[in-house]
Design an enzyme around this catalytic site. Sequence first.
Site, PDB file in Angstrom:
ATOM      1  N   ARG A   1       0.844  -1.195   0.000  1.00  0.00           N
ATOM      2  CA  ARG A   1       0.000   0.000   0.000  1.00  0.00           C
ATOM      3  C   ARG A   1       0.885   1.253   0.000  1.00  0.00           C
ATOM      4  O   ARG A   1       2.082   1.182   0.247  1.00  0.00           O
ATOM      5  CB  ARG A   1      -0.882   0.028   1.262  1.00  0.00           C
ATOM      6  CG  ARG A   1      -2.035  -0.945   1.210  1.00  0.00           C
ATOM      7  CD  ARG A   1      -2.753  -1.018   2.546  1.00  0.00           C
ATOM      8  NE  ARG A   1      -1.941  -1.635   3.580  1.00  0.00           N
ATOM      9  CZ  ARG A   1      -2.304  -1.782   4.856  1.00  0.00           C
ATOM     10  NH1 ARG A   1      -3.471  -1.342   5.247  1.00  0.00           N
ATOM     11  NH2 ARG A   1      -1.499  -2.368   5.724  1.00  0.00           N
TER      12      ARG A   1
ATOM     13  N   LYS B   1       2.136   1.884   7.452  1.00  0.00           N
ATOM     14  CA  LYS B   1       2.485   1.031   8.595  1.00  0.00           C
ATOM     15  C   LYS B   1       3.368   1.770   9.595  1.00  0.00           C
ATOM     16  O   LYS B   1       3.942   2.814   9.295  1.00  0.00           O
ATOM     17  CB  LYS B   1       3.232  -0.232   8.109  1.00  0.00           C
ATOM     18  CG  LYS B   1       2.356  -1.235   7.383  1.00  0.00           C
ATOM     19  CD  LYS B   1       1.049  -1.554   8.086  1.00  0.00           C
ATOM     20  CE  LYS B   1       1.201  -2.389   9.350  1.00  0.00           C
ATOM     21  NZ  LYS B   1      -0.132  -2.684   9.951  1.00  0.00           N
TER      22      LYS B   1
ATOM     23  N   TYR C   1      -0.634   4.233  10.845  1.00  0.00           N
ATOM     24  CA  TYR C   1      -0.973   3.217  11.849  1.00  0.00           C
ATOM     25  C   TYR C   1       0.257   3.013  12.729  1.00  0.00           C
ATOM     26  O   TYR C   1       1.355   2.776  12.209  1.00  0.00           O
ATOM     27  CB  TYR C   1      -1.307   1.877  11.183  1.00  0.00           C
ATOM     28  CG  TYR C   1      -2.646   1.854  10.481  1.00  0.00           C
ATOM     29  CD1 TYR C   1      -3.830   1.986  11.194  1.00  0.00           C
ATOM     30  CD2 TYR C   1      -2.726   1.683   9.115  1.00  0.00           C
ATOM     31  CE1 TYR C   1      -5.058   1.969  10.553  1.00  0.00           C
ATOM     32  CE2 TYR C   1      -3.955   1.659   8.457  1.00  0.00           C
ATOM     33  CZ  TYR C   1      -5.111   1.806   9.189  1.00  0.00           C
ATOM     34  OH  TYR C   1      -6.318   1.780   8.546  1.00  0.00           O
TER      35      TYR C   1
ATOM     36  N   HIS D   1      -0.074   1.196  16.117  1.00  0.00           N
ATOM     37  CA  HIS D   1      -0.299  -0.048  16.871  1.00  0.00           C
ATOM     38  C   HIS D   1       0.690  -0.195  18.022  1.00  0.00           C
ATOM     39  O   HIS D   1       1.291  -1.251  18.225  1.00  0.00           O
ATOM     40  CB  HIS D   1      -0.230  -1.273  15.940  1.00  0.00           C
ATOM     41  CG  HIS D   1      -1.332  -1.288  14.932  1.00  0.00           C
ATOM     42  ND1 HIS D   1      -2.665  -1.355  15.291  1.00  0.00           N
ATOM     43  CD2 HIS D   1      -1.322  -1.187  13.582  1.00  0.00           C
ATOM     44  CE1 HIS D   1      -3.410  -1.313  14.204  1.00  0.00           C
ATOM     45  NE2 HIS D   1      -2.636  -1.190  13.163  1.00  0.00           N
TER      46      HIS D   1
ATOM     47  N   GLU E   1      -5.237   4.351  14.074  1.00  0.00           N
ATOM     48  CA  GLU E   1      -6.181   3.434  14.727  1.00  0.00           C
ATOM     49  C   GLU E   1      -6.796   3.993  16.007  1.00  0.00           C
ATOM     50  O   GLU E   1      -7.727   3.408  16.543  1.00  0.00           O
ATOM     51  CB  GLU E   1      -5.530   2.061  14.996  1.00  0.00           C
ATOM     52  CG  GLU E   1      -4.508   2.007  16.128  1.00  0.00           C
ATOM     53  CD  GLU E   1      -3.113   2.495  15.724  1.00  0.00           C
ATOM     54  OE1 GLU E   1      -2.955   2.990  14.586  1.00  0.00           O
ATOM     55  OE2 GLU E   1      -2.202   2.393  16.555  1.00  0.00           O
TER      56      GLU E   1
ATOM     57  N   ASP F   1      -2.706  -7.496  15.147  1.00  0.00           N
ATOM     58  CA  ASP F   1      -2.013  -6.197  15.179  1.00  0.00           C
ATOM     59  C   ASP F   1      -2.121  -5.554  16.565  1.00  0.00           C
ATOM     60  O   ASP F   1      -1.375  -4.630  16.872  1.00  0.00           O
ATOM     61  CB  ASP F   1      -2.520  -5.252  14.083  1.00  0.00           C
ATOM     62  CG  ASP F   1      -4.021  -5.044  14.120  1.00  0.00           C
ATOM     63  OD1 ASP F   1      -4.702  -5.727  14.905  1.00  0.00           O
ATOM     64  OD2 ASP F   1      -4.506  -4.180  13.376  1.00  0.00           O
TER      65      ASP F   1
HETATM   66  N1  LIG Z   1      -4.509  -8.024  10.778  1.00  0.00           N
HETATM   67  C1  LIG Z   1      -4.880  -7.002  10.041  1.00  0.00           C
HETATM   68  O1  LIG Z   1      -4.365  -6.797   8.950  1.00  0.00           O
HETATM   69  C2  LIG Z   1      -5.963  -6.085  10.514  1.00  0.00           C
HETATM   70  C3  LIG Z   1      -6.598  -5.186   9.641  1.00  0.00           C
HETATM   71  C4  LIG Z   1      -7.655  -4.388  10.120  1.00  0.00           C
HETATM   72  C5  LIG Z   1      -8.034  -4.486  11.463  1.00  0.00           C
HETATM   73  N2  LIG Z   1      -7.368  -5.363  12.291  1.00  0.00           N
HETATM   74  C6  LIG Z   1      -7.713  -5.530  13.707  1.00  0.00           C
HETATM   75  O2  LIG Z   1      -8.908  -6.267  13.866  1.00  0.00           O
HETATM   76  C7  LIG Z   1      -9.416  -6.042  15.180  1.00  0.00           C
HETATM   77  C8  LIG Z   1     -10.914  -5.760  15.124  1.00  0.00           C
HETATM   78  O3  LIG Z   1     -11.119  -4.480  14.517  1.00  0.00           O
HETATM   79  P1  LIG Z   1     -12.585  -3.879  14.295  1.00  0.00           P
HETATM   80  O4  LIG Z   1     -12.412  -2.706  13.414  1.00  0.00           O
HETATM   81  O5  LIG Z   1     -13.537  -4.928  13.904  1.00  0.00           O
HETATM   82  O6  LIG Z   1     -12.951  -3.373  15.757  1.00  0.00           O
HETATM   83  P2  LIG Z   1     -14.400  -2.937  16.274  1.00  0.00           P
HETATM   84  O7  LIG Z   1     -14.190  -1.992  17.405  1.00  0.00           O
HETATM   85  O8  LIG Z   1     -15.268  -2.522  15.134  1.00  0.00           O
HETATM   86  O9  LIG Z   1     -15.017  -4.304  16.831  1.00  0.00           O
HETATM   87  C9  LIG Z   1     -14.496  -4.974  17.938  1.00  0.00           C
HETATM   88  C10 LIG Z   1     -15.620  -5.757  18.573  1.00  0.00           C
HETATM   89  O10 LIG Z   1     -15.058  -6.593  19.589  1.00  0.00           O
HETATM   90  C11 LIG Z   1     -16.061  -6.703  20.594  1.00  0.00           C
HETATM   91  N3  LIG Z   1     -15.477  -7.287  21.793  1.00  0.00           N
HETATM   92  C12 LIG Z   1     -14.719  -6.706  22.759  1.00  0.00           C
HETATM   93  N4  LIG Z   1     -14.375  -7.617  23.684  1.00  0.00           N
HETATM   94  C13 LIG Z   1     -14.926  -8.808  23.289  1.00  0.00           C
HETATM   95  C14 LIG Z   1     -14.936 -10.128  23.824  1.00  0.00           C
HETATM   96  N5  LIG Z   1     -14.314 -10.430  24.964  1.00  0.00           N
HETATM   97  N6  LIG Z   1     -15.618 -11.101  23.144  1.00  0.00           N
HETATM   98  C15 LIG Z   1     -16.250 -10.822  21.990  1.00  0.00           C
HETATM   99  N7  LIG Z   1     -16.285  -9.595  21.446  1.00  0.00           N
HETATM  100  C16 LIG Z   1     -15.633  -8.600  22.083  1.00  0.00           C
HETATM  101  C17 LIG Z   1     -16.593  -5.292  20.730  1.00  0.00           C
HETATM  102  O11 LIG Z   1     -17.841  -5.279  21.402  1.00  0.00           O
HETATM  103  C18 LIG Z   1     -16.685  -4.869  19.267  1.00  0.00           C
HETATM  104  O12 LIG Z   1     -17.971  -5.124  18.711  1.00  0.00           O
HETATM  105  C19 LIG Z   1      -8.563  -4.869  15.719  1.00  0.00           C
HETATM  106  O13 LIG Z   1      -7.542  -5.372  16.544  1.00  0.00           O
HETATM  107  C20 LIG Z   1      -7.981  -4.255  14.475  1.00  0.00           C
HETATM  108  O14 LIG Z   1      -6.794  -3.533  14.727  1.00  0.00           O
HETATM  109  C21 LIG Z   1      -6.344  -6.124  11.836  1.00  0.00           C
END
Ligand SMILES: NC(=O)c1ccc[n+]([C@@H]2O[C@H](COP(=O)([O-])OP(=O)(O)OC[C@H]3O[C@@H](n4cnc5c(N)ncnc54)[C@H](O)[C@@H]3O)[C@@H](O)[C@H]2O)c1
Length: 372
Positions: free
Chosen positions: A15, A75, A94, A96, A118, A270
């Site tokens: 990206r 990143k 980002y 993190h 983030e 992440d």
């Molecule tokens: N690996 C990657 O490339 C990548 C890319 C984008 C996002 N992410 C990550 O994905 C994760 C999720 O992001 P998002 O945008 O969906 O966040 P979000 O805030 O939209 O959703 C998170 C959800 O988790 C729920 N939650 C909290 N504690 C919980 C538990 N104990 N059990 C079940 N649910 C619970 C919350 O109620 C919420 O609905 C983040 O860590 C984000 O940084 C990673």
Amino acid sequence: MIIGVPKEIKKEEYRVAMTPSGVYSLTQAGHRVIIETKAGLGSGISDDDYVAAGAEIVPTADEVFEKADMIVKVKEPQEVEIPKLRENQVLFTYLHLAADKKLTEKLLERKIIGIAYETVELDDGSLPLLIPMSEVAGRMAPQEGAKYLEKPQKGLGVLLGGIPGVPPAEVVIIGGGTVGTNAAFIAAGMGADVTVLDLNPVRLRYLAEIMPANVKTLISTPYNVKEALKKADLVIGAVLIHGRKAPKIITREMLKEMKDGAVIVDVAIDQGGIAETSKPTTHSEPIFVEEGVVHYCVANMPGAVPRTSTYGLTNSTLPYVLELANKGWKQAVKENKALWRGVNVFKGYLVYKGIAEDFNMPYTPLEEVIDQ
Ligand SMILES: NC(=O)c1ccc[n+]([C@@H]2O[C@H](COP(=O)([O-])OP(=O)(O)OC[C@H]3O[C@@H](n4cnc5c(N)ncnc54)[C@H](O)[C@@H]3O)[C@@H](O)[C@H]2O)c1
């Protein structure tokens, strides 16, 4: 303001933080945009495309970091980039930090103004700069999961959608936010039996209303997680506690009770990942096996589909980049609460409470130091 865009150098990251459209808006507003040569190639954007929009191309990252008042990236800064950051320089990317204490310490040493995509947070608690990438990662998660469920990829050997007469795979999604919702739509579209767990009953009610019939909702308790995991073919980790390390919801003991060859796509990696056994992987070596369970833990999943992700990301970041450039960082941060919440490190102070608490490091409220 001089805005600098270096080429991303994280492994397998294609990206770029700005498109020609962003360059055009910034230069029309009277700013200079300096872009490292070939920064856009991975996303299908040539140096000529940038020049036509008004950017200046420079041959090295050093020049970008030397000249720019504000660095805009995708990143977190990599090892070789950290020494290039200058005192009082704005870094908008980002970060993190919750997943990386060493990086936090190094950025504090550099005395930069680090604004993390983030943690830019609107008043309703939503994260406008995480959402587009969460949409991408959420939609990719069942696709990657389906691949690693294949036997030659070390998986169980199950087809996500099944066929008539043979049941589909059980997909368990932990966290029903942006990642979880997008993952559920795609997994359901592929024909899987999907269960979404979340702590928030209001969110579950919403999901129950909008999801197709093959998506069930379940309140997230340790017992429900444990029972759901036993039946799961594919688990998607999609939990987020804003600006904090991800809670370890899946323990090693729970893995032992899962099917051999089941797959966990821990999207939350992440922020440290939701499985005790998760550790970050890369697109070139995306998986490892622990307790018989395949773990996919790529921390920059959207980097694999840059032609979608770059545009999705910059659609959302550009208004903030413009505001920071037009008003100057201080006025922009003071006037826009979402940007204020995005500031993580400020001229040597750790100003994001959640990260300070996670790492047991001193916390300084931004209002105490912003006018220094
Ligand atoms: N690996 C990657 O490339 C990548 C890319 C984008 C996002 N992410 C990550 O994905 C994760 C999720 O992001 P998002 O945008 O969906 O966040 P979000 O805030 O939209 O959703 C998170 C959800 O988790 C729920 N939650 C909290 N504690 C919980 C538990 N104990 N059990 C079940 N649910 C619970 C919350 O109620 C919420 O609905 C983040 O860590 C984000 O940084 C990673």
